[in-house]
Each structure stands twice: as C-alpha cells, then as structure tokens.
Design a protein around this motif. Sequence first.
Motif, mmCIF file in Angstrom:
data_model
loop_
_atom_site.group_PDB
_atom_site.id
_atom_site.type_symbol
_atom_site.label_atom_id
_atom_site.label_comp_id
_atom_site.label_asym_id
_atom_site.label_seq_id
_atom_site.Cartn_x
_atom_site.Cartn_y
_atom_site.Cartn_z
ATOM 1 N N LYS A 120 0.920 -1.281 0.216
ATOM 2 C CA LYS A 120 0.094 0.069 0.165
ATOM 3 C C LYS A 120 0.842 1.381 0.107
ATOM 4 N N ARG A 165 -11.813 2.770 -0.030
ATOM 5 C CA ARG A 165 -12.718 1.586 0.522
ATOM 6 C C ARG A 165 -14.104 2.089 0.858
ATOM 7 N N GLU A 177 -6.289 -9.503 2.287
ATOM 8 C CA GLU A 177 -6.618 -8.471 3.560
ATOM 9 C C GLU A 177 -5.832 -9.256 4.636
ATOM 10 N N GLU A 178 -5.855 -10.362 4.977
ATOM 11 C CA GLU A 178 -5.348 -11.035 6.089
ATOM 12 C C GLU A 178 -3.889 -10.849 6.006
ATOM 13 N N MET A 203 -2.296 -8.539 4.164
ATOM 14 C CA MET A 203 -1.879 -7.026 4.204
ATOM 15 C C MET A 203 -1.866 -6.853 5.683
ATOM 16 N N SER A 204 -2.799 -7.061 6.502
ATOM 17 C CA SER A 204 -2.738 -6.740 7.910
ATOM 18 C C SER A 204 -1.345 -7.248 8.616
ATOM 19 N N GLU A 205 -0.916 -8.100 7.984
ATOM 20 C CA GLU A 205 0.452 -8.503 8.760
ATOM 21 C C GLU A 205 1.727 -7.754 8.054
ATOM 22 N N TYR A 206 1.287 -7.458 6.671
ATOM 23 C CA TYR A 206 2.441 -6.945 5.906
ATOM 24 C C TYR A 206 2.743 -5.449 6.332
ATOM 25 N N LEU A 207 1.198 -4.727 6.573
ATOM 26 C CA LEU A 207 1.715 -3.293 6.947
ATOM 27 C C LEU A 207 2.275 -2.984 7.966
ATOM 28 N N VAL A 208 2.215 -3.853 8.974
ATOM 29 C CA VAL A 208 2.875 -3.940 10.340
ATOM 30 C C VAL A 208 4.403 -3.987 9.912
ATOM 31 N N ALA A 262 -14.607 -8.596 2.624
ATOM 32 C CA ALA A 262 -13.074 -7.816 2.281
ATOM 33 C C ALA A 262 -13.121 -7.252 0.857
ATOM 34 N N ARG A 285 -13.836 -3.548 1.258
ATOM 35 C CA ARG A 285 -12.917 -2.756 1.825
ATOM 36 C C ARG A 285 -11.637 -2.641 1.061
#
Length: 351
Positions: A4, A10, A42-43, A45-50, A18, A21
């Motif tokens: 991102k 969204r 989405e799952e 990305m939630s980890e990768y964004l961290v 998902a 969103r």
Amino acid sequence: MEKKSKPAHRTRSPDGSARDRVDSVDPYGFQRSKDFDYESYEELMSEYLVVLTRRTIKWSKLLKGKRRVQKNVKLKRYVRKGIPNEHRALIWMAASGALDQLEKNPGCYQSLLGAEHDPKLVETICTDLNRTFPDNIQFRKTANPCMQKALYNVLLAYGHHNPAVGYCQGMNFVAGYLLIITKDEEKSFWLMDALLGRILPDYYSPAMMGLKTDQEVLGELVKVKIPGVWQTMMDHNVMWSLVVSRWFICLYIDVLPVETVLRIWDCLFYEGSKILFRVALTLIHHHQALLQQAQSLPDVCQNFKQITHGPFVEECHTFLQKIFTEPGSLSMATLSKLRATCRTRISAEEY
C-alpha cells in the motif's frame, strides 16, 4: 501481495466483506483479476502493513532527507528487507549507478528525444504500446496523464542511445514498471541503461547471448543443487529456455505478483543479476517434489507455471527471506565461471 503506497479507496457495505474494503485496483494501477482472493489478501496485508510501517520508520531515519546513499552492509540489509515505495526511485538510482550517469550526462535524454528518429524503430515500439499492461489503468488511452506516451519516449530514447539493442519485446514491460515507480521519464531511461548495459548485458541484444547463457547457467546450478529436477528435465528432453526464458527476459514481471517483483528488483538494482538466479533456484527448490512428478513435457511446462502462483510467492516478505537461504551459497565467482563455460558451449553449437 501488493504494497500500500497510499490508502486504497474503501467503502463498507452492511456485510462488510473484504471485497468491499479492498480497492479493485492495486496501488500501482493494476486491476485485480476476477478470481482475486480479497479475503486472503486482506489477511496478508494486515500482517505486511505492520512490517511496512516499521521499515518506513527505519528508512526515514537512515536517509534523513539525503539524495545520495553509500553502499554498505547496513544499506544492503535494509534493501533486502524491502525499500518503502516512496524511497524506491532514489535507492534504485543510487545503487545501480543510474544517478551518476544522469548527472554526468545532463540533457542527454532530451537530446535523444529531439534527434531524428529511425522509422523502423518507431514502428516496432508503437506496435507494442497497446500490448503493455492492458490491465493497468495508467496505461489506458483514457488515462490522464496516459503513461503510453512516457513509455514511447523512454523506449525511443533508449533505442537511439543503444542502437546495438534498439528495441525488443520485453523491454516495454521493464520500462513500464520503471515508470510506475519513478513517475519520471529521464530516471526510467537511466535505470534502463543500468539494467540493460551493466546489470544484464546481452539480454536484449539481437543474439540474446546473455539471456541464453544465463538460462544454461541456471540448468547447471540446478544440476548441482537440485539434481532430481535436473534429471526430470533430462528425462523429458525439456530445454531450460522453454520454462524460464520469460522469468529472465521480463525480470519476473507478469510471472510473480507485483509487490514480490518490486522486492526482487530492490535487490537486483543493489546486488546485480545473481538475484535472478536466487529467485529461480528458490522457486525450483521449494517445489521440487511437484516438479519431479511430471510424466511428460507438457506436465513439466504446466508445473513450472504452477509454482509461480500461490501463498509462497504472494507473501513477499517471507519469500525474499527464503531467496537468501534456500538456494545456499551463490557467489559471483561461481556465476562468472559457469557463464564462461556455457557461453563457449552455446557459441560452439551456434557457429
């Protein structure tokens, strides 16, 4: 997996799926396919964004607004862990030597565009413009600005700059990715010069000797490191060029997910062509059991296509860690030696 670089548009609907969103166009302008798995993405990305947030903070501290960087062990480690999108153009330019060339040759790009153009070169480039990323909204004629014009300029300038290469298929995709990231024609031109002139010499020349050589080198590496797969290739009389030429000529564009390709390119610009081998060897090594199940030449080809899809390559952060561990040691000295041997063999077969 796609990074991102800016928040996706969204909209939430009552069912909150998902698909509602996550934008149907990725941050680089590529439309997601009809069978795109929004839930898994989405799952992921939630980890990768961290990871991305942590890396962005570290990069900002490292760069502190600098325009130039010096190659060192710390920077190499940072590059391997991924360059935030906002810093990619800067690091690619500095690490590859493209920035030095741009500064040593002021006005060169504009003068190449202003020179008299070879009609044959123009025609060949124009033929491929509409075929370049039809799934990317930035390359559509309705886009404003339309990247097709910038793509034409970069390819035309490079064709005049390096007449021994001119233009060949595959270069349009490479130039397209460079423009998506740099948003700058001149920078994309000098990055093309770094890639085609220094990092991947003879990949795109008429005889494609560099490309042919590296495909054979991969075969030799597989023979030593993953002998079961090498034997399968021999048993079914499959040439390496049949299954990996697209990996090398397109530098994994349209082979692996966009974000994974960009992470590979981060390392390619910094460490050179051995990264292409590390990626290929990791894909083959990780899926060796599947590849050895092939019962025929079509099976081999199908299995090689299959291994470039799925969670293993979509989880780009983990995948990039794997390319530096799974294939084992791979020195430039080893590659140089194998290249010399394979080049001699190919030359003897061709002439």
